[in-house]
Design an enzyme around this catalytic site. Sequence first.
Site, short mmCIF file in Angstrom:
data_model
loop_
_atom_site.label_atom_id
_atom_site.label_comp_id
_atom_site.label_asym_id
_atom_site.label_seq_id
_atom_site.Cartn_x
_atom_site.Cartn_y
_atom_site.Cartn_z
N GLU A 171 0.91 -1.21 0.19
CA GLU A 171 -0.12 -0.01 0.18
C GLU A 171 0.88 1.21 0.01
OE1 GLU A 171 -2.41 3.20 1.96
OE2 GLU A 171 -0.34 2.41 2.67
N ASP A 307 -10.03 0.27 20.53
CA ASP A 307 -11.25 -0.54 20.95
C ASP A 307 -12.40 -0.29 20.28
OD1 ASP A 307 -12.66 -2.27 22.60
OD2 ASP A 307 -12.54 -1.23 24.13
N ASP A 311 -14.42 -2.58 17.35
CA ASP A 311 -15.97 -3.03 17.62
C ASP A 311 -16.78 -2.34 16.62
OD1 ASP A 311 -15.36 -4.04 20.15
OD2 ASP A 311 -15.88 -2.48 21.39
#
Length: 322
Positions: A171, A307, A311
């Site tokens: 990339e 986090d 999620d």
Amino acid sequence: MITRRVTAVVALLCATATACATAGAAPERRAPLDVVAQQAGPDIPVADVRAHLAELSRIADENGGNRAHGQPGYRAGLDYVRARLDAAGYTTALQEFRADGATGYNLVADWPGGDENATVMFGGHADSVSAGPGINDNGSGSAGLLEVALTVAEQNLRPAKHLRFAWWGAEELGLVGSTHYVESLASTELAKITGYVNFDMIGSPNPGYFVYASASQPPGSEQIEKVLADYFVAAGVQTEPVEVGGRSDHAAFARAGIPTGGTFTGAEKTKSSAQAAKWGGTAGEAFDPCYHRACDTLDNIDETALDHNTDAIANAVWTLTA
Ligand code: DPN
Ligand code: CA
Ligand code: ZN
């Protein structure tokens, strides 16, 4: 009929911690239940994502300090991800290409089952720059995607649609791996991909909470933007749309007319005071002061941002493949 697990996220408001904890107290008047949003998908423990980052960091340390295209740390990092996916029951393949006089690799992992004529892809780049270990860029997206993929397997998710993950090579040389993947797929195979969702830098140390703007992306991208934004609404985190343009691996998919989206916590740009007011952190400083530098190490990660974004990946996988 498709059944899917939908957990309503409900915020209970208590005036004080004691008011909530007091046993046997007379029921007090509360604010009405605030049903913030509906969420599908599990809460991924951030410690499990961090454990993958620690492995990628160790791999860079043992291989000259980076995981760059054409360097031994790149293959070692990709082999770690692949071994975990193989053990969990994924069908994995390495796709080779050449760039800058070296062989590059994309890792593609299919979760068996689902309607392959409606394949939904989730990916991010697995290479670092040569200056350092690339823990935020893009160990963070690589690790978040890996832990969500492992959770799909643990929970034996049986989505109606076909689910495919990808970790792209090179990339940093100009989106070489993802472009090679899209351009080498037969048009009949490309037509089966109904969406591509990208995660590149999701743990920036002075984080912003950005969702790729769908307006300049192919039709259908609004749905991806909404699903990603909905996670943050439910979590009580404000987001801003961002124009990522040609700066990451969704670009080749968008050019092929495939709906795309993603999340991002910021790179070299400076956080404004308005952004610091809503997200915390330091105004006037870059979202990632170690962007493309040797100091992009395990210390260069904001755990809360990592986090939330992991999620959000889980929520998107569960929702978009249902
Ligand atoms: N493509 C990222 C890099 O690897 O350097 C940076 C980036 C990601 C910039 C997303 C903007 C948006
Ligand atoms: Ca979590
Ligand atoms: Zn980069």
